[in-house]
Write an enzyme that holds these catalytic residues in place. Structure first.
Site, PDB file in Angstrom:
ATOM      1  N   HIS A  38       4.743  -6.498   7.601  1.00  0.00           N
ATOM      2  CA  HIS A  38       5.544  -5.179   7.780  1.00  0.00           C
ATOM      3  C   HIS A  38       4.538  -4.089   7.428  1.00  0.00           C
ATOM      4  O   HIS A  38       3.662  -4.338   6.386  1.00  0.00           O
ATOM      5  CB  HIS A  38       6.655  -5.115   6.827  1.00  0.00           C
ATOM      6  CG  HIS A  38       6.143  -5.606   5.274  1.00  0.00           C
ATOM      7  ND1 HIS A  38       6.077  -7.011   5.103  1.00  0.00           N
ATOM      8  CD2 HIS A  38       6.028  -5.022   4.291  1.00  0.00           C
ATOM      9  CE1 HIS A  38       5.642  -6.934   3.794  1.00  0.00           C
ATOM     10  NE2 HIS A  38       5.743  -5.866   3.159  1.00  0.00           N
ATOM     11  N   HIS A  48       4.089  -0.271   5.837  1.00  0.00           N
ATOM     12  CA  HIS A  48       4.560   0.617   4.839  1.00  0.00           C
ATOM     13  C   HIS A  48       4.296   2.162   5.518  1.00  0.00           C
ATOM     14  O   HIS A  48       3.104   2.436   5.689  1.00  0.00           O
ATOM     15  CB  HIS A  48       3.950   0.511   3.294  1.00  0.00           C
ATOM     16  CG  HIS A  48       4.351  -0.776   2.852  1.00  0.00           C
ATOM     17  ND1 HIS A  48       5.442  -0.825   2.167  1.00  0.00           N
ATOM     18  CD2 HIS A  48       3.889  -2.041   2.851  1.00  0.00           C
ATOM     19  CE1 HIS A  48       5.415  -2.108   1.495  1.00  0.00           C
ATOM     20  NE2 HIS A  48       4.508  -2.837   1.916  1.00  0.00           N
ATOM     21  N   ASN A  72      12.733   0.910   2.482  1.00  0.00           N
ATOM     22  CA  ASN A  72      12.134   0.014   1.648  1.00  0.00           C
ATOM     23  C   ASN A  72      13.186  -0.169   0.469  1.00  0.00           C
ATOM     24  O   ASN A  72      13.424   1.059  -0.103  1.00  0.00           O
ATOM     25  CB  ASN A  72      10.486   0.481   1.115  1.00  0.00           C
ATOM     26  CG  ASN A  72      10.179  -0.817   0.069  1.00  0.00           C
ATOM     27  OD1 ASN A  72      10.784  -1.281  -0.459  1.00  0.00           O
ATOM     28  ND2 ASN A  72       8.866  -0.984   0.043  1.00  0.00           N
TER      29      ASN A  72
END
Length: 185
Positions: A145, A147, A75
């Site tokens: 997406h 995490h 990230n």
């Protein structure tokens, strides 16, 4: 002490040598965050960053693993050091739009990522999840997406709670290299 314009002040400590004077403060050096701050926290272009990333080098895009249907990258604006994202190559917005193959590979890459982060950073726990849709908190709502945020005992302190600031002890490039090198072939 004199000010820059020549005004003299009494009972004011000089700033000469300030950086060398020990005090009770710890400095947080997070130079990678300047790109986020200077961009106004918005992407530099309208192009989807998760569609563009696979066309870049792994180092440029912070990619640590490429699969057949999905890939893993750091990230750019991490919550913790080692904060990874698992993205399908295909541009889909929500989990229910993903194919069975994409879902399976996202899950498999997530498991591998946990093993790698445990081995490289001794993570003691994880926050794993997807924010789908802008209303749900997705920063990039148009591209699915997941995490993977590694956690450690006492990694939350007053900085994020009071000051809205997160201390990240390592540069993104260092973390990317370590995680990519530790990923099983």
């Amino acid at each position: 002490m004199r000010d820059y314009d020549g005004t003299e002040y009494e009972n004011v400590e000089s700033l000469d040598g300030f950086a060398a004077v020990p005090d009770a403060f710890q400095r947080l050096w997070t130079p990678h965050r300047i790109a986020y701050i200077q961009s106004g926290q918005q992407p530099a272009s309208d192009a989807c960053p998760f569609c563009v990333a696979p066309s870049m080098t792994d180092e440029e895009a912070l990619i640590v693993k490429r699969g057949e249907h999905a890939y893993v990258l750091l990230n750019l604006f991490p919550y913790n050091s080692g904060h990874l994202l698992v993205c399908p190559y295909r541009h889909v917005a929500t989990y229910d739009e993903a194919t069975t193959e994409e879902v399976a590979e996202i899950a498999s890459l997530t498991q591998e990522a946990m093993r790698v982060l445990t081995a490289t950073s001794n993570a003691q726990g994880y926050n794993i999840g997807m924010n789908q849709g802008q209303l749900a908190g997705a920063g990039i709502a148009e591209h699915l997406h997941q995490h993977i945020v590694p956690r450690w005992n006492h990694d939350s302190n007053f900085f994020p709670i009071i000051a809205g600031t997160k201390a990240l002890p390592r540069l993104l490039g260092e973390v990317r290299e370590e995680v990519a090198n530790a990923w099983p072939a």
